[in-house]
Scaffold this motif. Structure first.
Motif, PDB file in Angstrom:
ATOM      1  N   SER A  13      41.188  59.268  56.583  1.00 48.08           N
ATOM      2  CA  SER A  13      42.522  59.408  57.177  1.00 48.08           C
ATOM      3  C   SER A  13      43.151  60.762  56.855  1.00 48.08           C
ATOM      4  N   ALA A  14      42.713  61.390  55.785  1.00 50.01           N
ATOM      5  CA  ALA A  14      43.291  62.672  55.386  1.00 50.01           C
ATOM      6  C   ALA A  14      42.565  63.867  56.005  1.00 50.01           C
ATOM      7  N   GLY A  15      41.597  63.602  56.879  1.00 44.30           N
ATOM      8  CA  GLY A  15      40.866  64.684  57.515  1.00 44.30           C
ATOM      9  C   GLY A  15      39.777  65.276  56.642  1.00 44.30           C
ATOM     10  N   GLY A  16      39.449  64.602  55.548  1.00 43.56           N
ATOM     11  CA  GLY A  16      38.399  65.075  54.649  1.00 43.56           C
ATOM     12  C   GLY A  16      37.027  64.645  55.131  1.00 43.56           C
ATOM     13  N   PRO A  17      36.080  64.551  54.217  1.00 45.06           N
ATOM     14  CA  PRO A  17      34.714  64.176  54.605  1.00 45.06           C
ATOM     15  C   PRO A  17      34.647  62.733  55.101  1.00 45.06           C
ATOM     16  N   CYS A  18      33.595  62.436  55.815  1.00 46.06           N
ATOM     17  CA  CYS A  18      33.378  61.080  56.314  1.00 46.06           C
ATOM     18  C   CYS A  18      33.191  60.128  55.135  1.00 46.06           C
ATOM     19  N   ALA A  19      33.649  58.898  55.316  1.00 44.46           N
ATOM     20  CA  ALA A  19      33.538  57.879  54.270  1.00 44.46           C
ATOM     21  C   ALA A  19      32.730  56.703  54.797  1.00 44.46           C
ATOM     22  N   ALA A  20      31.928  56.103  53.929  1.00 44.19           N
ATOM     23  CA  ALA A  20      31.127  54.942  54.309  1.00 44.19           C
ATOM     24  C   ALA A  20      32.038  53.793  54.715  1.00 44.19           C
ATOM     25  N   CYS A  21      31.641  53.049  55.726  1.00 43.35           N
ATOM     26  CA  CYS A  21      32.375  51.848  56.105  1.00 43.35           C
ATOM     27  C   CYS A  21      32.386  50.900  54.912  1.00 43.35           C
ATOM     28  N   ASP A  22      33.507  50.244  54.696  1.00 41.94           N
ATOM     29  CA  ASP A  22      33.655  49.247  53.639  1.00 41.94           C
ATOM     30  C   ASP A  22      32.678  48.085  53.898  1.00 41.94           C
ATOM     31  N   VAL A  23      32.438  47.258  52.898  1.00 41.61           N
ATOM     32  CA  VAL A  23      31.510  46.126  53.063  1.00 41.61           C
ATOM     33  C   VAL A  23      32.015  45.104  54.078  1.00 41.61           C
ATOM     34  N   THR A  24      33.269  45.178  54.471  1.00 42.43           N
ATOM     35  CA  THR A  24      33.801  44.252  55.468  1.00 42.43           C
ATOM     36  C   THR A  24      33.763  44.845  56.876  1.00 42.43           C
ATOM     37  N   ALA A  25      32.998  45.940  57.063  1.00 43.10           N
ATOM     38  CA  ALA A  25      32.956  46.613  58.356  1.00 43.10           C
ATOM     39  C   ALA A  25      31.591  47.275  58.579  1.00 43.10           C
ATOM     40  N   TYR A  26      31.392  47.754  59.809  1.00 42.84           N
ATOM     41  CA  TYR A  26      30.151  48.441  60.184  1.00 42.84           C
ATOM     42  C   TYR A  26      30.481  49.441  61.294  1.00 42.84           C
ATOM     43  N   LYS A  27      29.572  50.377  61.546  1.00 41.05           N
ATOM     44  CA  LYS A  27      29.710  51.304  62.672  1.00 41.05           C
ATOM     45  C   LYS A  27      28.319  51.680  63.134  1.00 41.05           C
ATOM     46  N   GLY A  28      28.016  51.377  64.393  1.00 40.56           N
ATOM     47  CA  GLY A  28      26.660  51.500  64.887  1.00 40.56           C
ATOM     48  C   GLY A  28      26.267  52.832  65.498  1.00 40.56           C
ATOM     49  N   ALA A  29      27.205  53.726  65.731  1.00 43.49           N
ATOM     50  CA  ALA A  29      26.853  54.968  66.412  1.00 43.49           C
ATOM     51  C   ALA A  29      27.507  56.166  65.729  1.00 43.49           C
ATOM     52  N   GLN A  30      26.890  57.311  65.916  1.00 38.18           N
ATOM     53  CA  GLN A  30      27.488  58.548  65.415  1.00 38.18           C
ATOM     54  C   GLN A  30      28.735  58.840  66.225  1.00 38.18           C
ATOM     55  N   GLY A  31      29.740  59.385  65.585  1.00 39.75           N
ATOM     56  CA  GLY A  31      30.985  59.731  66.269  1.00 39.75           C
ATOM     57  C   GLY A  31      32.145  59.609  65.308  1.00 39.75           C
ATOM     58  N   ASN A  32      33.328  59.908  65.797  1.00 42.08           N
ATOM     59  CA  ASN A  32      34.502  59.890  64.931  1.00 42.08           C
ATOM     60  C   ASN A  32      35.379  58.658  65.140  1.00 42.08           C
ATOM     61  N   GLN A  33      34.812  57.612  65.717  1.00 44.18           N
ATOM     62  CA  GLN A  33      35.560  56.366  65.846  1.00 44.18           C
ATOM     63  C   GLN A  33      35.591  55.643  64.498  1.00 44.18           C
ATOM     64  N   SER A  34      36.534  54.724  64.356  1.00 42.72           N
ATOM     65  CA  SER A  34      36.672  53.944  63.128  1.00 42.72           C
ATOM     66  C   SER A  34      35.575  52.901  63.021  1.00 42.72           C
ATOM     67  N   CYS A  35      35.396  52.389  61.823  1.00 46.15           N
ATOM     68  CA  CYS A  35      34.467  51.287  61.605  1.00 46.15           C
ATOM     69  C   CYS A  35      35.044  50.026  62.242  1.00 46.15           C
ATOM     70  N   THR A  36      34.169  49.120  62.635  1.00 47.55           N
ATOM     71  CA  THR A  36      34.559  47.850  63.240  1.00 47.55           C
ATOM     72  C   THR A  36      34.474  46.761  62.177  1.00 47.55           C
ATOM     73  N   SER A  37      35.472  45.897  62.114  1.00 45.48           N
ATOM     74  CA  SER A  37      35.488  44.824  61.118  1.00 45.48           C
ATOM     75  C   SER A  37      34.394  43.803  61.377  1.00 45.48           C
ATOM     76  N   CYS A  38      33.812  43.303  60.302  1.00 50.77           N
ATOM     77  CA  CYS A  38      32.895  42.165  60.393  1.00 50.77           C
ATOM     78  C   CYS A  38      33.701  40.955  60.853  1.00 50.77           C
ATOM     79  N   PRO A  39      33.029  39.914  61.367  1.00 48.31           N
ATOM     80  CA  PRO A  39      33.757  38.686  61.685  1.00 48.31           C
ATOM     81  C   PRO A  39      34.485  38.165  60.441  1.00 48.31           C
TER      82      PRO A  39
END
Length: 108
Positions: A13-39
């Motif tokens: 959120s601060a414009g710094g380096p990319c951060a790994a998605c939390d264990v409650t989320a995932y992201k399947g593609a390269q890009g600058n979109q946010s991680c998607t929450s797990c069910p």
């Protein structure tokens, strides 16, 4: 810049380096979109997951990886995404996550 975050990572959120998605989320593609929450009631085994199927139901819930999780009903226990019935003449409270939660009914 032309940099984008790898799958499993999202921009900070601060414009710094990319951060790994939390264990409650995932992201399947390269890009600058946010991680998607797990069910609901599910999480991945580690941060940086790339597939919804990495999201497994928490103990006390059951369902296939990546799908909706259902609360474990009374008289059963749920772990590893599976629902297991208590032995005959035994009962357990809802949301039980181990066989040890199954207690013999009175008289057995």
């Amino acid at each position: 810049t032309g940099c984008t975050c790898n799958a499993g990572f999202s921009p900070s959120s601060a414009g710094g380096p990319c951060a790994a998605c939390d264990v409650t989320a995932y992201k399947g593609a390269q890009g600058n979109q946010s991680c998607t929450s797990c069910p609901a009631s599910a999480q991945a085994p580690s941060a940086g997951s790339m597939n919804v199927t990495d999201c497994a139901c928490n103990a006390g819930y059951y369902g296939a990886n990546g799908d909706a999780c259902t609360s474990c009903p009374a008289a059963s226990w749920c772990a590893g995404g599976n629902r297991n019935a208590c032995p005959s003449n035994a009962n357990s409270p809802a949301l039980s996550s181990a066989l040890s939660a199954c207690v013999c009914n009175a008289g057995y």
